[in-house]
Each structure stands twice: as structure tokens, then as C-alpha cells.
Design an enzyme around this catalytic site. Structure first.
Site, PDB file in Angstrom:
ATOM      1  N   HIS A  50       0.827  -1.209   0.000  1.00 15.93           N
ATOM      2  CA  HIS A  50       0.000   0.000   0.000  1.00 15.93           C
ATOM      3  C   HIS A  50       0.860   1.256   0.000  1.00 15.93           C
ATOM      4  CE1 HIS A  50      -3.710  -2.324   1.687  1.00 15.93           C
ATOM      5  NE2 HIS A  50      -3.619  -2.400   0.382  1.00 15.93           N
ATOM      6  N   HIS A  83      -0.238  -8.727   1.073  1.00 16.93           N
ATOM      7  CA  HIS A  83      -1.320  -8.828   2.050  1.00 16.93           C
ATOM      8  C   HIS A  83      -1.978 -10.198   2.079  1.00 16.93           C
ATOM      9  CE1 HIS A  83      -1.045  -4.539   0.759  1.00 16.93           C
ATOM     10  NE2 HIS A  83      -0.893  -4.418   2.058  1.00 16.93           N
ATOM     11  N   CYS A 105       3.385 -11.781   2.622  1.00 13.88           N
ATOM     12  CA  CYS A 105       4.335 -11.668   3.723  1.00 13.88           C
ATOM     13  C   CYS A 105       4.280 -12.940   4.567  1.00 13.88           C
ATOM     14  CB  CYS A 105       3.999 -10.460   4.588  1.00 13.88           C
ATOM     15  SG  CYS A 105       4.997 -10.358   6.100  1.00 13.88           S
ATOM     16  N   GLU A 135      -5.807  -7.835   3.737  1.00 13.70           N
ATOM     17  CA  GLU A 135      -5.285  -8.902   4.591  1.00 13.70           C
ATOM     18  C   GLU A 135      -6.428  -9.629   5.297  1.00 13.70           C
ATOM     19  OE1 GLU A 135      -2.737  -9.460   8.654  1.00 13.70           O
ATOM     20  OE2 GLU A 135      -2.212  -7.727   7.409  1.00 13.70           O
ATOM     21  N   CYS A 203       2.562  -7.577  13.531  1.00 15.73           N
ATOM     22  CA  CYS A 203       3.847  -7.606  12.825  1.00 15.73           C
ATOM     23  C   CYS A 203       4.920  -6.890  13.641  1.00 15.73           C
ATOM     24  CB  CYS A 203       3.645  -6.924  11.475  1.00 15.73           C
ATOM     25  SG  CYS A 203       5.141  -6.401  10.660  1.00 15.73           S
ATOM     26  N   SER A 231      -2.775   2.794   3.606  1.00 14.45           N
ATOM     27  CA  SER A 231      -1.825   1.999   4.390  1.00 14.45           C
ATOM     28  C   SER A 231      -2.257   1.981   5.850  1.00 14.45           C
ATOM     29  CB  SER A 231      -0.412   2.593   4.273  1.00 14.45           C
ATOM     30  OG  SER A 231       0.447   2.027   5.235  1.00 14.45           O
ATOM     31  N   ASN A 233      -0.996   0.532   8.521  1.00 17.12           N
ATOM     32  CA  ASN A 233       0.024   0.772   9.549  1.00 17.12           C
ATOM     33  C   ASN A 233       0.478   2.236   9.566  1.00 17.12           C
ATOM     34  OD1 ASN A 233       3.100   0.917   8.444  1.00 17.12           O
ATOM     35  ND2 ASN A 233       1.865  -0.341   7.060  1.00 17.12           N
ATOM     36  N   SER A 276       5.634   0.333   4.282  1.00 15.68           N
ATOM     37  CA  SER A 276       5.699   0.127   2.832  1.00 15.68           C
ATOM     38  C   SER A 276       6.264   1.346   2.107  1.00 15.68           C
ATOM     39  CB  SER A 276       4.298  -0.206   2.293  1.00 15.68           C
ATOM     40  OG  SER A 276       3.349   0.740   2.741  1.00 15.68           O
TER      41      SER A 276
END
EC number: 1.17.7.4
Length: 329
Positions: A50, A83, A105, A135, A203, A231, A233, A276
């Protein structure tokens, strides 16, 4: 003298670690290697990661991004994003006679495997995550009849399970730790026998980036997070910074999106980037800030990241075969 003194106090607290995590690095390199190995076009289902800049850069190299597997011409090569995807997507690829490179991932793959195992053991699985995130869609596809999405602590009251003694929680990997544990806390109140996953699903990179933001936030007048609007995160980093004391916070893709008005009355800028985000974009923001008197940069590091992931097995196999052929020649 007063103005000069104020300028001299201006500084940037640069978070470390920041930017690319091991899973993103692996996924982006997978597309680049596929383009080198097989030539353009290489199709990619969804955004590989992303980040707008990464996607635009790969498009210039010959990658074609599609939303659905059926958009990929029969017999082509398609890369699955970091994802992860549901098993049904692999089925679609086989039906379309597509060669696949799975860039999921490995930390997301771990959650998928946990979902499959707990479903086989007849648990109800409570997946903490955001509805519609790629995800989450991929993980739920592993056992749709057993997985219930819990989108925040306020969603806990809506959860219905078959047997309160056989309930486990899993999590989207890119959430904030605080957000996830708040939801899990509410779930445990409702389901005292709730089982936790064998290891923390958040993560490591998401967690590390949040930890350093928590550290710099109390000293930060303005927090800049480099990252894209889709995104998860990156969005969380802004939220975490504001929660832990940053006076203001903004998410930007590029330095061009920065607003000089944000600097009014600001002495300390905190700067970080999502998992990312390539470092070149952070350097662009640092240059922009330096031009406006924020040339003093202090790196605040909380941990060294050394984890790396090997390339997807499909690429490794073909690259080995190519290398063997060159040796034989």
C-alpha cells in the site's frame, strides 16, 4: 536575536526503525525480479504494497496492477500482493491457467495457517481487524464459516459463537498494538475461556514503528508520517503519535503535500514512515524541512531490525534453474 534563537532550536526527531519492513522489501523485489526474469508485462493482483510511489514506479517498469484475477489474460504471470489472498484466488488462477508468484508476507501466511488449524479443531475464530482490508479478506477466506470479524472494541457486543469454551482470537498484522489489545480485553470479558494465538500476530515492524513514535511523541509539536492513505500501519502511526502527546500529526505521500502553515509555532518535528515506504520519500521530506530551518536532525532509535525473508519459492526455483543453465554453458 529572538528570531534567530527560535530558528536555532528547530529540529527533527527522525524515527528509527521506519520505512520498509522485510515483508514489503521481499514483495517489491519479487515484482522487480519477475520483470527481469520473464519480461513485461507482469500482472499484480491488487497493490503489491500500500504505497502510491512504489506502485507508480513498478508500473513504469512494466507491472500491470489489476483488482481481480479474472482481469489477467490466460497463461500470464500474476503476483499476489504482500497482504495475502484467500484459497479461492489460487483456484481462480489455476482456472485461468496463470503462473503465480505468491509474495504474501510470511507473517501474514503464519496467521493464515493458524486460522486453518483452529478451524480444523472446530474453534470459532475472532479475527481482530478492519472490514474490507485486503489482509482481512484473505485470512477470512481460509475458513469463512468459522471466522468472525471483530472491527474494534465497540464491535465485541455483536459477536456470536457456537461454543464459548472453544473460541480463539487472531489479528490483522498491521493494527496498532494498543488498539488490538483493547479489543482483546473486551473479548476476554465476554469470553473468559478465549484462547490467544501461539505467538503475537502483530507484525514486528508495525510494533517497532509504533514504539519509537510513542517515544518521540511527547516532544513533538508536529508529527509527519510518510505513507499512503490506504496503508493501515501508516494511519495507525499518526493515531499513536497523537495519542501519546504529539500536538499535531499528518500523513503525506510526498514532500509536495506538506503545508508550510503546519510549521507555525513548531520547534520540533517528528518524522517517520510506514512499513511500505521507500526511504527516498523520507529524504524528500527532510530536504523540504531543511529548507525551512529544520536542518538539525536527531535520530531516535529503539531497536535494530535484522530480519530478512527469502524470495517466493517460484522465483527462487526459476532463478536457480537459470543460474544452473549458465554454469552448464
Amino acid at each position: 536575536m529572538g528570531a534567530m534563537s527560535t530558528t536555532a532550536q528547530r529540529r527533527v526527531l527522525l524515527a528509527a526503525p521506519r520505512g520498509y519492513c522485510a515483508g514489503v522489501d521481499r514483495a517489491v523485489i519479487a515484482v522487480e525480479k519477475a520483470l527481469e526474469q520473464y519480461g513485461a508485462p507482469i500482472y499484480v493482483r491488487k497493490q503489491i504494497v500500500h504505497n502510491k510511489y512504489v506502485v507508480q514506479t513498478l508500473e513504469k517498469q512494466g507491472a500491470i496492477f489489476v483488482d481481480e484475477t479474472e482481469e489477467v489474460p490466460e497463461g500470464s504471470i500474476v503476483v499476489f500482493s504482500a497482504h495475502g489472498v484467500a484459497p479461492s484466488v489460487h483456484d481462480e488462477a489455476r482456472a485461468g491457467k496463470l503462473a503465480t508468484i505468491d509474495a504474501t508476507c510470511p507473517l501474514v501466511t503464519k496467521v493464515h495457517k493458524e486460522a486453518v488449524r483452529f478451524a480444523e479443531e472446530d474453534y470459532d475464530i475472532l479475527l481482530v481487524g478492519h472490514e474490507g482490508h485486503e489482509e482481512v479478506v484473505g485470512t477470512m477466506g481460509e475458513a469463512p464459516e468459522r471466522i468472525h470479524l471483530v472491527d474494534g472494541a465497540e464491535d465485541v457486543a455483536n459477536v456470536q459463537v457456537r461454543d464459548e469454551s472453544k473460541v480463539v482470537w487472531l489479528s490483522q498484522t498491521t493494527l496498532s498494538v494498543d488498539e488490538t489489545m483493547a479489543t482483546v480485553g473486551e473479548l476476554k470479558k465476554r469470553f473468559p475461556l478465549l484462547v490467544s494465538p501461539p505467538s503475537d500476530d502483530i507484525c514486528y515492524a508495525t510494533q517497532n514503528r509504533q514504539v519509537v513514535v510513542k517515544q518521540i511523541a511527547p516532544e513533538t509539536d508536529l508529527l509527519i508520517v510518510v505513507g499512503s492513505k490506504n496503508s493501515s500501519n501508516s494511519i495507525r502511526l499518526v493515531e499513536v503519535g497523537l495519542e501519546y502527546g504529539a500536538k499535531a500529526g499528518h500523513l503525506v505521500d510526498f514532500a509536495e503535500e506538506l503545508d508550510e502553515a503546519w510549521l507555525d509555532g513548531v520547534a520540533t518535528v517528528g518524522l517517520t514512515s510506514g512499513a511500505s515506504v521507500p526511504e527516498i520519500l523520507v529524504q524528500g521530506v527532510l530536504a523540504w524541512l531543511a529548507e525551512r530551518g529544520f536542518g538539525e536532525v536527531e535520530v531516535v532509535r529503539t531497536v535494530e531490525e535484522t530480519l530478512t525473508f527469502s524470495l517466493p519459492k517460484e522465483l527462487r526455483r526459476d532463478l536457480r534453474a537459470e543460474a544452473a543453465g549458465k554454469v552448464a554453458e
